[in-house]
Design a protein around this motif. Sequence first.
Motif, PDB file in Angstrom:
ATOM      1  N   ALA A   3       1.052  -1.016   0.379  1.00 21.31           N
ATOM      2  CA  ALA A   3       0.092  -0.284  -0.135  1.00 21.31           C
ATOM      3  C   ALA A   3       0.992   1.231  -0.255  1.00 21.31           C
ATOM      4  O   ALA A   3       2.072   1.024   0.981  1.00 21.31           O
ATOM      5  CB  ALA A   3      -0.727   0.108   0.791  1.00 21.31           C
ATOM      6  N   PRO A   4       0.782   1.769  -0.571  1.00 20.87           N
ATOM      7  CA  PRO A   4       1.526   3.438  -0.580  1.00 20.87           C
ATOM      8  C   PRO A   4       0.627   3.745   0.798  1.00 20.87           C
ATOM      9  O   PRO A   4      -0.132   4.062   0.383  1.00 20.87           O
ATOM     10  CB  PRO A   4       0.866   3.593  -2.143  1.00 20.87           C
ATOM     11  N   SER A   5       2.255   5.074   0.448  1.00 24.11           N
ATOM     12  CA  SER A   5       1.947   6.077   1.696  1.00 24.11           C
ATOM     13  C   SER A   5       1.102   7.244   1.238  1.00 24.11           C
ATOM     14  O   SER A   5       1.558   7.616   0.364  1.00 24.11           O
ATOM     15  CB  SER A   5       3.265   6.549   2.439  1.00 24.11           C
ATOM     16  N   PRO A   6       0.377   7.499   2.509  1.00 16.82           N
ATOM     17  CA  PRO A   6      -0.446   8.951   1.730  1.00 16.82           C
ATOM     18  C   PRO A   6       0.526   9.995   1.970  1.00 16.82           C
ATOM     19  O   PRO A   6      -0.107  10.857   1.689  1.00 16.82           O
ATOM     20  CB  PRO A   6      -1.585   8.542   2.684  1.00 16.82           C
ATOM     21  N   TYR A   7       1.231   9.750   3.065  1.00 19.63           N
ATOM     22  CA  TYR A   7       2.010  11.006   3.337  1.00 19.63           C
ATOM     23  C   TYR A   7       4.056  10.980   2.511  1.00 19.63           C
ATOM     24  O   TYR A   7       4.439  12.079   2.775  1.00 19.63           O
ATOM     25  CB  TYR A   7       2.808  11.082   4.497  1.00 19.63           C
ATOM     26  N   ALA A   8       3.652  10.182   1.413  1.00 22.26           N
ATOM     27  CA  ALA A   8       4.853  10.011   0.658  1.00 22.26           C
ATOM     28  C   ALA A   8       5.977  11.374   0.036  1.00 22.26           C
ATOM     29  O   ALA A   8       6.791  11.487   0.402  1.00 22.26           O
ATOM     30  CB  ALA A   8       5.300   9.202   0.283  1.00 22.26           C
ATOM     31  N   PRO A   9       4.922  11.812  -0.188  1.00 24.22           N
ATOM     32  CA  PRO A   9       5.728  13.206  -1.265  1.00 24.22           C
ATOM     33  C   PRO A   9       5.914  14.094   0.170  1.00 24.22           C
ATOM     34  O   PRO A   9       6.517  14.841  -0.502  1.00 24.22           O
ATOM     35  CB  PRO A   9       4.088  13.565  -1.605  1.00 24.22           C
TER      36      PRO A   9
END
Length: 301
Positions: A3-9
Amino acid sequence: MSAPSPYAPLIAGVPVRDDEVPVLGGRTRFWVYGPDDARDRIVFLHGLRGDHHGLEPIVAHLAGAQVVVPDLPGFGASPPLPTTPHDVVGYAAWTRELLAAVAPAGDAVLAGHSFGSIVATAALAAAPPPRVRALVLVNPIAASALAGPRRVLTGVTVAYHRLAAALPERLGTALLRHPLMTRIASVAMATTHDRDLRRWIHAEHDRYFSTFADRRTLLEAFYASVENDVAGFAADVDVPTLLVAADHDDIAPLPTQRALTMRFPHAQLATVPGTGHLAHYEAPAEVAREITAFLAGLPAS
């Protein structure tokens, strides 16, 4: 698929460097986020079975601050302490020596999440206290888990760890690292109804919940976490203190947080609505906003 991190950017936009420092005869790995010329500097301690990754969502929202996040000894990239037990006394001594190494000017704010809140408070309660500007506790453990609303579940968890301790080393360690155990704990703590966010939280726990060094270290830290709380040290902390509670936190319920606030000589309570004990994952922007407002009210270092 992970699952991708919603905070990655946001996290990707924060400058970071990693380093290590000798502490109590061992070595501690730590990460420094943010600019060196920031007005505020925070040393932030993570919770049980976590590592520095768990605090990155909060760090990414703390614009203008520099945040030092170590991996507690025996977790993540920091090996166990060679001669010091991994209990509250041992971790408090480690915290005090770590502060002397990474914030010798005494200009840092000490912070802790969950088990890190116990360690941070114990470190400041010891005499003589280390020099810090203030204390911040996120989802602080206000009362012993053995007496809280989840005491039945805590009792089952204690029994599980006792079984792991009684088994041969390899089998006991495998039990403590079993993916099913990790998932049960993750599901029990998550409160968000956002499916994508829940999926990512479970993936984070899958990645980092079992990175402890060995069975002995994990068991020492686990028993320290269930047998201690912040309340036992609060009265001896003589610096401005912020408690960031969550209104759906049934590990550290809001009424106990209000009572805990009164135990500190100089404390204030902020409440993050609509989330539980994983506020660092579910509501990091709100947590960071409360911390930023608190820091703004402190005298300049």
